[in-house]
Write a protein that holds these residues in place. Structure first.
Motif, PDB file in Angstrom:
ATOM      1  N   UNK A 202       0.828  -1.195   0.000  1.00  0.00           N
ATOM      2  CA  UNK A 202       0.000   0.000   0.000  1.00  0.00           C
ATOM      3  C   UNK A 202       0.866   1.250   0.000  1.00  0.00           C
ATOM      4  N   UNK A 203       0.205   2.392  -0.017  1.00  0.00           N
ATOM      5  CA  UNK A 203       0.888   3.668   0.049  1.00  0.00           C
ATOM      6  C   UNK A 203       1.757   3.779   1.306  1.00  0.00           C
ATOM      7  N   UNK A 204       1.363   3.081   2.371  1.00  0.00           N
ATOM      8  CA  UNK A 204       2.095   3.187   3.632  1.00  0.00           C
ATOM      9  C   UNK A 204       3.530   2.688   3.510  1.00  0.00           C
ATOM     10  N   UNK A 205       3.789   1.799   2.536  1.00  0.00           N
ATOM     11  CA  UNK A 205       5.162   1.323   2.335  1.00  0.00           C
ATOM     12  C   UNK A 205       6.119   2.488   2.165  1.00  0.00           C
ATOM     13  N   UNK A 206       5.689   3.521   1.449  1.00  0.00           N
ATOM     14  CA  UNK A 206       6.537   4.674   1.215  1.00  0.00           C
ATOM     15  C   UNK A 206       6.473   5.744   2.280  1.00  0.00           C
ATOM     16  N   UNK A 207       5.626   5.536   3.286  1.00  0.00           N
ATOM     17  CA  UNK A 207       5.428   6.566   4.314  1.00  0.00           C
ATOM     18  C   UNK A 207       5.863   6.117   5.706  1.00  0.00           C
ATOM     19  N   UNK A 208       6.064   4.818   5.890  1.00  0.00           N
ATOM     20  CA  UNK A 208       6.340   4.298   7.228  1.00  0.00           C
ATOM     21  C   UNK A 208       7.629   4.856   7.814  1.00  0.00           C
TER      22      UNK A 208
END
Length: 466
Positions: A202-208
């Motif tokens: 998900x997008x969270x991969x790049x935000x974690x």
């Protein structure tokens, strides 16, 4: 020796973070400057992407007063919100630097935008910022080697957070006891799970990582204000080692060695990416690009066999990587990266547009013509090398083979200054005026002599608004 009752891991990290830096080598400093150039470029390029744009919108609308610059925005906000937004941009395209050892890894440059903002807030000059970056890298990488949280299912951003906390505390001029409390707060209250990088990403991969770094600076600010953390965050009965690592270090010596205060050199073990794809896929892309010069496209190909090492298959070859539906899944797919390189003779940000990622023709090609296999000899070469062999059989019956162990940008095959400058130019083009792009590059190249970081942050605030 511990202080204030802290366990030896906490006190060792805090003490090392505040070490004198008279022995820093010119080579390490030069690599830190190169990482700032690289990070700024990939961050500027990612500003229009959905993830960074959403986080920037959040940061602009929190109502939090502050004077910290948001890259690509006319707004200012509070320090932590700005860190979240700016760090998200650097990580999002999966194009910033990486370290991967046998046990775990980290993308240490995820912390650089945060340290730039903290340096600005605490009036640190360019030399002091570079020293903090080197400390942050040293601790994040040694934590990856020593703690290896990924093996137990925890996300590698936990390691990045430790480096960021140590480096931010140095910039904030915390004393060892205060920094020990900051590390304790960061450790016990933010254990990021590896589910972030499983299945369809998900997008969270790049935000974690941005969230982990934000939390690390938040912990420093709490400690600065007098908040105390638990005494034994790593070694307590319910601490990091017992709960996250089943009571076992992967390599205790990697952390113990910090007590001898070695010069920070682990930045030399990190890799600047040539392609916007997961680090374990870089060799496969290089090999496929080599073969692409001898074919006219996928229509020429009867079969592709990718022979590689176990970690590459585990991380970038799982079932969902054969039919990616998000850019985050595609940029962690070795089969997709190799096929894209063979088809287009390039892999860049456009390779991960939604239409490209969800192409039924590409999905059929991956399912019908691509095979991914482990070669035990290649596995034995990792992590010292990232060896991958690509074999292509054409419809005419030719066999084309290319093998790469040290892809472009690997620590043992580093990008030249010209290659790095070209990467910078290609990524900031259109986002900064030519004059601003040149000014930003020059200021970073001369960062060790810059009296403050404010002009760099001001230029990045203008990105995307030309």
């Amino acid at each position: 020796m511990s202080f204030a009752g802290h366990d030896w891991v906490t006190s060792t990290l805090a003490t090392y973070a505040l070490r004198p830096m008279a022995d820093v080598s010119d080579e390490a400093t030069a690599e830190a400057i190169r990482r700032v150039i690289d990070s700024v470029a990939v961050g500027v390029a990612a500003l229009p992407e959905p993830g960074p744009a959403a986080v920037r919108k959040y940061a602009e609308t929190t109502g939090e007063a502050g004077d910290s610059f948001l890259w690509g925005s006319g707004a200012t906000t509070g320090l932590e919100a700005a860190i979240l937004a700016n760090c998200a941009a650097v990580r999002y395209l999966d194009f910033n630097d990486a370290y991967f050892g046998d046990a775990s890894g980290t993308h240490p440059s995820d912390m650089i935008p945060a340290l730039m903002l903290v340096a600005d807030r605490y009036e640190a000059n360019g030399r002091v910022l570079l020293d903090a970056i080197l400390v942050g890298y040293e601790i994040a990488i040694r934590a990856a080697d020593g703690l290896g949280a990924r093996r137990r299912g925890w996300d590698h951003v936990n390691m990045t957070a430790l480096g960021a906390c140590a480096a931010a505390g140095r910039l904030m001029r915390l004393d060892p006891e205060r920094l020990g409390h900051a590390l304790a707060i960061a450790v016990v209250s933010h254990a990021a799970m590896g589910e972030t990088r499983e299945g369809h990403l998900s997008m969270w991969k790049g935000l974690a990582a941005a969230d982990a770094v934000r939390h690390a600076v938040y912990a420093c600010r709490l400690a600065e204000s007098g908040v105390e953390g638990p005494a034994h965050p790593f070694l307590g009965d319910r601490g990091f080692l017992k709960l996250l690592l089943a009571g076992q270090f992967v390599d205790e010596g990697a952390l113990r060695q910090l007590a001898d205060s070695p010069a920070p050199l682990r930045i030399l073990d990190t890799h600047i990416k040539a392609w916007p794809i997961g680090i374990v896929s870089q060799s496969g892309v290089d090999a496929a690009l080599d073969i692409s010069r001898s074919i006219s496209g996928l229509e020429d190909i009867d079969a592709v066999v990718i022979e590689t090492y176990r970690a590459a298959i585990d991380r970038n070859g799982s079932p969902e990587k054969w039919r990616p539906m998000t850019r985050e899944t595609a940029d962690h797919s070795l089969p997709y990266g190799v096929a894209t390189a063979l088809r287009d003779g390039r892999v860049d940000s456009a390779s991960f547009d939604e239409q490209q990622v969800r192409s039924e023709a590409m999905h059929r090609f991956l399912a019908e013509r691509v095979t991914l296999v482990e070669d035990p000899d290649l596995t034995a070469g990792y992590p010292e090398a990232f060896p991958t062999r690509v074999r292509v059989r054409t419809r005419e019956g030719r066999e084309l083979v290319s093998e790469v162990s040290y892809p472009r940008g690997h620590a043992k095959n580093p990008l030249s200054e010209g290659d790095l400058a070209a990467k910078y130019d290609s990524l900031v083009a259109g986002a900064l005026s030519p004059d601003d792009a040149r000014s930003l590059y020059a200021r970073i190249v001369n960062l060790a002599d810059e009296p403050d970081v404010l002009p760099i942050n001001e230029l990045l605030r203008k990105a995307g608004r030309v």
